[in-house]
Write a protein that holds these residues in place. Structure first.
Motif, short mmCIF file in Angstrom:
data_model
loop_
_atom_site.label_atom_id
_atom_site.label_comp_id
_atom_site.label_asym_id
_atom_site.label_seq_id
_atom_site.Cartn_x
_atom_site.Cartn_y
_atom_site.Cartn_z
N LEU A 19 23.41 18.99 19.87
CA LEU A 19 24.83 18.70 19.70
C LEU A 19 24.98 17.36 18.99
N GLY A 22 29.82 14.60 17.87
CA GLY A 22 30.70 13.57 18.41
C GLY A 22 31.06 12.51 17.38
N VAL A 25 32.52 6.89 18.95
CA VAL A 25 33.51 5.81 18.96
C VAL A 25 32.91 4.49 19.49
N ARG A 26 32.04 4.62 20.49
CA ARG A 26 31.49 3.38 21.09
C ARG A 26 30.57 2.64 20.13
N GLU A 92 31.96 23.07 13.27
CA GLU A 92 33.20 23.36 14.00
C GLU A 92 34.38 22.84 13.19
N ASP A 97 33.96 20.26 21.78
CA ASP A 97 33.37 19.64 22.97
C ASP A 97 32.00 20.29 23.23
N GLY A 119 22.66 14.90 21.16
CA GLY A 119 21.95 14.31 20.03
C GLY A 119 21.87 12.80 20.06
#
Ligand code: GTP
Length: 366
Positions: A19, A22, A25-26, A92, A97, A119
């Motif tokens: 995956l 994402g 953001v962090r 996607e 999610d 990932g």
């Protein structure tokens, strides 16, 4: 145990899903230009380390579940042949999610057992042992669980005497166990087919609790080997340094382990020092008297004379002025830190920003 022992070949019937969709953001601003799994880590994109371990475990077919900056992955890895893999990409249209992303790749899978990886995890877990636990317990899903020193930062996952997961607990100040979800699972293929299609679904909030409630066998595989979620800047530099020093197994480290990794064309002046597992990108220049410790410099960074860079990430083409001090800082691509500036305690400088010369001290983002 050697890296080779940890990567004993798994039966070839298993396939893997990683995956990587994402937004990371962090890790902004680094993830504004590249998705988190593609950030240079110990000299190569982070994902290359994970894929190298998957291949070493005997798995050949890997599907990447992509969303954010999806095209970047195929541009770099292509069909996966240079890693000995058959790589496919599922894109996607909207982020689905974690469980939604797994469901989205279902029609590309043919094996009975599917290893699923977040990932952004560095881990030394023996993938063959994980699969063996899954098969010997005839589990529907098996979770890699890791013991951590401070479980209050995570939701914890208790298991019974047979290793069956008994609950998925939210974060609390007083967790009953120290084992947490390590972001790596084995799914029985039919379980993937039962995840609702076409909408966002979370493994932790929806899929796993529902499986427990329905009486499915959800097995824990508790492991104490190396584990790190590299989702924050502090963890990212730690993970890169551990890879450079050979603390965590990988088959993708350029050259052998050591105190520093210098990529092609990087130059370090004789009076400069680079250590603590630092990775210095291609074409970087570290000038006389500068010190780079436990840090990651992307390609084309210049660290001027007498500057100090500790536990920091410096984006591509950025320049650090003479005598500047960075401790725990994140510098965006092409930013300039003026001579004598001090950047401390998690300060982040956005791409292209120019900080003025002479002794400015920042402890907030700019
Ligand atoms: P933050 O924004 O910093 O929390 O990072 P993130 O976006 O990567 O989220 P998180 O660390 O919770 O994600 C865990 C793993 O799941 C990472 O490997 C992500 O790439 C992946 N992931 C999260 N959401 C999605 C999604 O909607 N689609 C896909 N394909 N992967 C996802």
């Amino acid at each position: 145990m050697s890296t080779d022992d940890r990567d004993r070949a798994a039966p070839s019937t298993a396939e893997a899903v990683v995956l990587v969709g994402g937004r990371g953001v962090r890790l902004r601003p680094l993830t504004l230009s590249a998705p988190k799994p593609m950030l240079p880590t110990a000299g190569v994109p982070f994902l290359r380390h994970l894929l190298s371990r998957i291949r070493a475990a005997g798995i050949e077919h890997v599907v990447l579940g992509t969303s954010y900056k999806a095209e970047v992955f195929a541009e770099h890895f292509g069909d996966g042949a240079d890693l000995g893999l058959r790589l496919e990409y599922a894109v996607e249209p909207q982020p689905l999610d974690t469980a939604g992303a797994i469901r989205n790749v279902a029609d590309r899978l043919s094996a009975d057992d599917v290893l699923v990886f977040n990932g952004d995890i560095l881990s030394g877990v023996d993938l063959t042992d994980l699969l063996a636990t899954h098969r010997s317990t005839a589990a529907d899903v098996t979770l890699h669980l890791v013991k951590v020193s401070d479980p209050r930062r995570f939701g914890c996952v208790p298991t019974d005497a047979d290793g069956r997961v008994t609950a998925f607990l939210e974060k609390t100040d007083d967790p009953p166990v120290d084992q947490v979800n390590a972001g790596c699972y084995v799914f029985r293929r039919e379980v993937i087919d039962r995840i609702p299609a076409g909408r966002p679904v979370s493994v932790e909030r929806e899929t796993f609790p529902e499986l427990l409630a329905s009486g499915a066998r959800v097995q824990g595989h508790v492991d104490t080997s190396y584990w790190l979620d590299v989702g924050t800047p502090e963890a990212f530099v730690q993970g890169s340094a551990d890879l450079v020093r050979g603390v965590v197994p990988t088959h993708a480290l350029p050259g052998g382990p050591g105190e520093a990794l210098l990529l092609d064309g990087a130059s370090v002046a004789p009076g400069a020092s680079v250590g603590g597992g630092s990775a210095v990108g291609a074409g970087c220049v570290v000038e006389d008297g500068a010190r780079v410790e436990g840090s990651v410099l992307f390609d084309g960074v210049r660290v001027a004379a007498g500057a100090v860079v500790e536990r920091s990430v410096v984006g591509a083409g950025a320049t650090i002025g003479s005598g500047a001090v960075l401790r725990g800082a994140v510098i965006g691509d092409r930013a300039h830190v003026g001579a004598g500036c001090e950047l401390l305690d998690g300060v982040r400088v956005w791409p292209g920003v120019e900080l003025p010369e002479h002794g400015v001290r920042f402890s907030a983002d700019c």
